[in-house]
Design a protein around this motif. Sequence first.
Motif, PDB file in Angstrom:
ATOM      1  N   UNK A 150       0.736  -1.137   0.020  1.00  0.00           N
ATOM      2  CA  UNK A 150      -0.002  -0.067  -0.150  1.00  0.00           C
ATOM      3  C   UNK A 150       0.702   1.248  -0.094  1.00  0.00           C
ATOM      4  N   UNK A 151       1.855   1.165   0.611  1.00  0.00           N
ATOM      5  CA  UNK A 151       2.897   2.478   0.673  1.00  0.00           C
ATOM      6  C   UNK A 151       3.356   2.585  -0.809  1.00  0.00           C
ATOM      7  N   UNK A 152       3.493   1.665  -1.508  1.00  0.00           N
ATOM      8  CA  UNK A 152       4.135   1.911  -2.793  1.00  0.00           C
ATOM      9  C   UNK A 152       3.225   2.153  -3.797  1.00  0.00           C
ATOM     10  N   UNK A 153       1.774   1.636  -3.509  1.00  0.00           N
ATOM     11  CA  UNK A 153       0.732   1.940  -4.570  1.00  0.00           C
ATOM     12  C   UNK A 153      -0.474   2.155  -3.697  1.00  0.00           C
ATOM     13  N   UNK A 154      -0.850   3.270  -3.161  1.00  0.00           N
ATOM     14  CA  UNK A 154      -1.940   3.560  -2.240  1.00  0.00           C
ATOM     15  C   UNK A 154      -3.382   3.046  -2.820  1.00  0.00           C
ATOM     16  N   UNK A 155      -4.323   2.615  -2.288  1.00  0.00           N
ATOM     17  CA  UNK A 155      -5.466   2.594  -2.580  1.00  0.00           C
ATOM     18  C   UNK A 155      -6.398   3.835  -2.995  1.00  0.00           C
ATOM     19  N   UNK A 156      -7.547   3.579  -3.786  1.00  0.00           N
ATOM     20  CA  UNK A 156      -8.572   4.935  -3.975  1.00  0.00           C
ATOM     21  C   UNK A 156      -8.900   5.567  -2.542  1.00  0.00           C
TER      22      UNK A 156
END
Length: 253
Positions: A150-156
Motif C-alpha cells: 500500500x505504501x508503494x501503491x496507495x488504494x483509492x
Amino acid sequence: MSPPLILLSNDDGARAPGLAALAEAVKSTLAAEVWVVAPERQRSAASHTITLHKPLRVKKIGERQFATSGTPVDCVYLGIHELCPRRPDLVLSGVNDGYNLGADVFYSGTVAAAAEGGLRGVPAIAVSLCPGRDGFADAAQLAARLAGALLASPPPAQTVLNLNVPAGGARGYRWTCLGERRYADVVSARQDPRGGTYYWIGGGIDEPGVVPGSDCEAVAAGVASITPLFLDMTCRPILDAEPKWQLPGFDLA
C-alpha cells in the motif's frame, strides 16, 4: 527524505500481544517510523464510537507508544492530529484476537480504527486472526507485506483493507467480498440484588451463510482474505435508477 510514518492501533488494548507482534513485524520488514496509540483497556465491539462529551487521558507507555482512555477511533484521531509528529502515511489496526468477517465490520473496533484513518485520508488496514490462536507473528508478517504494497501503491481514497488470517497461518491470500457471518440473537434478562432488571445481549456464532468469493469462504479454506471496504456507503444502484417511491403531498425537487 523521511521514512514513512505508520500509526498502529487496535481495540484489544495497548499491551495486547497482537499489537506488539504487529509493531515488531512492521519495524523488521519496513524501513518505517512506527507510532502506537491504543486504548488503555479492552474496547472490542466499540464500533465507530468517538468521545465528544468527556475528556480523554493519554499516558506515554514507551518510546513512541501511548495508551488512551478513549476508543479505537479516538486513538487514531489523536494520533493523526496531535500525537504523531507529522501526518501518518498509513494506519494499521490489529492484530485482533478474533475474526472480523461479514457484518462484523459494522461492530468491530479494529475495523473502526482503520476506517477512521480512511476517513482522514490516510490509507489503512485492519488485521484480524482466528480467535484464541498463537499466530500473531505470522498474521503480522502478512500485514506488514500488505502495508508495504500500500505504501508503494496507495488504494483509492476512502478505501480500507480488511485482512483476516486463518488458524495455522495463511497458505496464501484471496481478494474477497464480505461474507455472511451469523450470530444467535439472544437477550438474557436477569435480576440484580435490588430487584432491578438488567440484560446480556448477543449469542454465539452460527454456521456462516455461503457467499461465493467471500471472506468467510476464504478463511474456511485456510486462506487469508483481503476485503476492500469503501467508506462511501451510498447505494448507487438506487440513485442511478431514480427511486420509485412516491411521497404524497411532496414534490420531487
